[in-house]
Design a protein around this motif. Sequence first.
Motif, PDB file in Angstrom:
ATOM      1  N   MET A  89      57.779  46.736   3.222  1.00 23.00           N
ATOM      2  CA  MET A  89      57.739  45.424   2.610  1.00 23.00           C
ATOM      3  C   MET A  89      58.794  45.310   1.501  1.00 23.00           C
ATOM      4  O   MET A  89      59.558  44.363   1.475  1.00 23.00           O
ATOM      5  CB  MET A  89      56.332  45.175   2.074  1.00 23.00           C
ATOM      6  CG  MET A  89      56.191  43.943   1.228  1.00 23.00           C
ATOM      7  SD  MET A  89      56.516  42.493   2.208  1.00 23.00           S
ATOM      8  CE  MET A  89      56.566  41.259   0.964  1.00 23.00           C
ATOM      9  N   TRP A  90      58.810  46.296   0.602  1.00 23.11           N
ATOM     10  CA  TRP A  90      59.750  46.229  -0.513  1.00 23.11           C
ATOM     11  C   TRP A  90      61.190  46.374  -0.048  1.00 23.11           C
ATOM     12  O   TRP A  90      62.105  45.828  -0.672  1.00 23.11           O
ATOM     13  CB  TRP A  90      59.420  47.277  -1.572  1.00 23.11           C
ATOM     14  CG  TRP A  90      58.239  46.882  -2.391  1.00 23.11           C
ATOM     15  CD1 TRP A  90      57.005  47.441  -2.348  1.00 23.11           C
ATOM     16  CD2 TRP A  90      58.175  45.819  -3.341  1.00 23.11           C
ATOM     17  NE1 TRP A  90      56.181  46.794  -3.216  1.00 23.11           N
ATOM     18  CE2 TRP A  90      56.864  45.783  -3.846  1.00 23.11           C
ATOM     19  CE3 TRP A  90      59.100  44.887  -3.807  1.00 23.11           C
ATOM     20  CZ2 TRP A  90      56.459  44.865  -4.799  1.00 23.11           C
ATOM     21  CZ3 TRP A  90      58.688  43.972  -4.758  1.00 23.11           C
ATOM     22  CH2 TRP A  90      57.393  43.971  -5.244  1.00 23.11           C
ATOM     23  N   SER A  91      61.392  47.101   1.043  1.00 23.85           N
ATOM     24  CA  SER A  91      62.763  47.249   1.533  1.00 23.85           C
ATOM     25  C   SER A  91      63.315  45.906   2.011  1.00 23.85           C
ATOM     26  O   SER A  91      64.503  45.613   1.815  1.00 23.85           O
ATOM     27  CB  SER A  91      62.826  48.287   2.641  1.00 23.85           C
ATOM     28  OG  SER A  91      62.007  47.924   3.716  1.00 23.85           O
ATOM     29  N   VAL A  92      62.475  45.084   2.601  1.00 26.69           N
ATOM     30  CA  VAL A  92      62.915  43.760   3.047  1.00 26.69           C
ATOM     31  C   VAL A  92      63.260  42.887   1.850  1.00 26.69           C
ATOM     32  O   VAL A  92      64.265  42.166   1.849  1.00 26.69           O
ATOM     33  CB  VAL A  92      61.828  43.103   3.918  1.00 26.69           C
ATOM     34  CG1 VAL A  92      62.214  41.677   4.282  1.00 26.69           C
ATOM     35  CG2 VAL A  92      61.571  43.920   5.170  1.00 26.69           C
ATOM     36  N   VAL A  93      62.458  42.968   0.806  1.00 28.78           N
ATOM     37  CA  VAL A  93      62.722  42.191  -0.410  1.00 28.78           C
ATOM     38  C   VAL A  93      64.037  42.639  -1.049  1.00 28.78           C
ATOM     39  O   VAL A  93      64.852  41.809  -1.478  1.00 28.78           O
ATOM     40  CB  VAL A  93      61.550  42.344  -1.404  1.00 28.78           C
ATOM     41  CG1 VAL A  93      61.882  41.726  -2.751  1.00 28.78           C
ATOM     42  CG2 VAL A  93      60.284  41.735  -0.833  1.00 28.78           C
ATOM     43  N   LEU A  94      64.273  43.951  -1.091  1.00 19.58           N
ATOM     44  CA  LEU A  94      65.510  44.460  -1.685  1.00 19.58           C
ATOM     45  C   LEU A  94      66.724  44.082  -0.857  1.00 19.58           C
ATOM     46  O   LEU A  94      67.801  43.808  -1.404  1.00 19.58           O
ATOM     47  CB  LEU A  94      65.420  45.971  -1.855  1.00 19.58           C
ATOM     48  CG  LEU A  94      64.509  46.437  -2.988  1.00 19.58           C
ATOM     49  CD1 LEU A  94      64.302  47.940  -2.913  1.00 19.58           C
ATOM     50  CD2 LEU A  94      65.072  46.033  -4.330  1.00 19.58           C
ATOM     51  N   MET A  95      66.590  44.043   0.473  1.00 17.82           N
ATOM     52  CA  MET A  95      67.707  43.606   1.307  1.00 17.82           C
ATOM     53  C   MET A  95      67.999  42.121   1.088  1.00 17.82           C
ATOM     54  O   MET A  95      69.169  41.713   1.076  1.00 17.82           O
ATOM     55  CB  MET A  95      67.416  43.887   2.776  1.00 17.82           C
ATOM     56  CG  MET A  95      67.599  45.336   3.144  1.00 17.82           C
ATOM     57  SD  MET A  95      67.469  45.591   4.913  1.00 17.82           S
ATOM     58  CE  MET A  95      65.810  46.208   5.036  1.00 17.82           C
ATOM     59  N   GLY A  96      66.973  41.324   0.919  1.00 12.90           N
ATOM     60  CA  GLY A  96      67.178  39.911   0.601  1.00 12.90           C
ATOM     61  C   GLY A  96      67.855  39.729  -0.745  1.00 12.90           C
ATOM     62  O   GLY A  96      68.750  38.887  -0.907  1.00 12.90           O
ATOM     63  N   LEU A  97      67.449  40.534  -1.720  1.00 17.31           N
ATOM     64  CA  LEU A  97      68.077  40.490  -3.034  1.00 17.31           C
ATOM     65  C   LEU A  97      69.551  40.871  -2.945  1.00 17.31           C
ATOM     66  O   LEU A  97      70.402  40.262  -3.601  1.00 17.31           O
ATOM     67  CB  LEU A  97      67.351  41.433  -3.998  1.00 17.31           C
ATOM     68  CG  LEU A  97      67.938  41.571  -5.391  1.00 17.31           C
ATOM     69  CD1 LEU A  97      67.871  40.251  -6.134  1.00 17.31           C
ATOM     70  CD2 LEU A  97      67.223  42.663  -6.159  1.00 17.31           C
ATOM     71  N   ALA A  98      69.858  41.858  -2.118  1.00 16.13           N
ATOM     72  CA  ALA A  98      71.257  42.262  -1.934  1.00 16.13           C
ATOM     73  C   ALA A  98      72.072  41.106  -1.358  1.00 16.13           C
ATOM     74  O   ALA A  98      73.215  40.878  -1.776  1.00 16.13           O
ATOM     75  CB  ALA A  98      71.339  43.481  -1.024  1.00 16.13           C
ATOM     76  N   GLY A  99      71.502  40.380  -0.425  1.00 18.99           N
ATOM     77  CA  GLY A  99      72.201  39.225   0.143  1.00 18.99           C
ATOM     78  C   GLY A  99      72.481  38.154  -0.897  1.00 18.99           C
ATOM     79  O   GLY A  99      73.572  37.573  -0.936  1.00 18.99           O
ATOM     80  N   VAL A 100      71.508  37.908  -1.754  1.00 25.13           N
ATOM     81  CA  VAL A 100      71.700  36.918  -2.821  1.00 25.13           C
ATOM     82  C   VAL A 100      72.775  37.389  -3.798  1.00 25.13           C
ATOM     83  O   VAL A 100      73.615  36.593  -4.252  1.00 25.13           O
ATOM     84  CB  VAL A 100      70.362  36.651  -3.541  1.00 25.13           C
ATOM     85  CG1 VAL A 100      70.563  35.823  -4.793  1.00 25.13           C
ATOM     86  CG2 VAL A 100      69.385  35.974  -2.601  1.00 25.13           C
ATOM     87  N   LEU A 101      72.769  38.676  -4.117  1.00 31.53           N
ATOM     88  CA  LEU A 101      73.762  39.209  -5.047  1.00 31.53           C
ATOM     89  C   LEU A 101      75.174  39.160  -4.458  1.00 31.53           C
ATOM     90  O   LEU A 101      76.134  38.845  -5.171  1.00 31.53           O
ATOM     91  CB  LEU A 101      73.399  40.644  -5.437  1.00 31.53           C
ATOM     92  CG  LEU A 101      72.206  40.782  -6.376  1.00 31.53           C
ATOM     93  CD1 LEU A 101      71.784  42.239  -6.477  1.00 31.53           C
ATOM     94  CD2 LEU A 101      72.524  40.215  -7.740  1.00 31.53           C
ATOM     95  N   VAL A 102      75.314  39.448  -3.174  1.00 35.25           N
ATOM     96  CA  VAL A 102      76.633  39.345  -2.543  1.00 35.25           C
ATOM     97  C   VAL A 102      77.103  37.893  -2.557  1.00 35.25           C
ATOM     98  O   VAL A 102      78.268  37.606  -2.838  1.00 35.25           O
ATOM     99  CB  VAL A 102      76.599  39.910  -1.105  1.00 35.25           C
ATOM    100  CG1 VAL A 102      77.855  39.542  -0.342  1.00 35.25           C
ATOM    101  CG2 VAL A 102      76.432  41.413  -1.139  1.00 35.25           C
ATOM    102  N   GLY A 103      76.199  36.979  -2.274  1.00 36.40           N
ATOM    103  CA  GLY A 103      76.553  35.554  -2.342  1.00 36.40           C
ATOM    104  C   GLY A 103      76.981  35.142  -3.736  1.00 36.40           C
ATOM    105  O   GLY A 103      77.928  34.363  -3.901  1.00 36.40           O
ATOM    106  N   GLY A 104      76.307  35.670  -4.748  1.00 31.29           N
ATOM    107  CA  GLY A 104      76.713  35.380  -6.122  1.00 31.29           C
ATOM    108  C   GLY A 104      78.073  35.948  -6.447  1.00 31.29           C
ATOM    109  O   GLY A 104      78.882  35.302  -7.127  1.00 31.29           O
TER     110      GLY A 104
END
Length: 52
Positions: free
Chosen positions: A1-16
């Motif tokens: 579960m947390w790995s999916v959240v961290l991958m989503g966070l990584a996507g947001v950070l790359v977009g930023g």
Amino acid sequence: MWSVVLMGLAGVLVGGGISFHQQKKPTWVSVSFYVLAGMSLLAAYLLTLPGN
């Protein structure tokens, strides 16, 4: 579960990071977003490894 959240966070950070790069902000801002995204992906990977 947390790995999916961290991958989503990584996507947001790359977009930023891409967004700040397009806005001609200082380079260290974009690089710091990319580094944080990489750390997030590393943490997600480490969470998927089996425990002892």
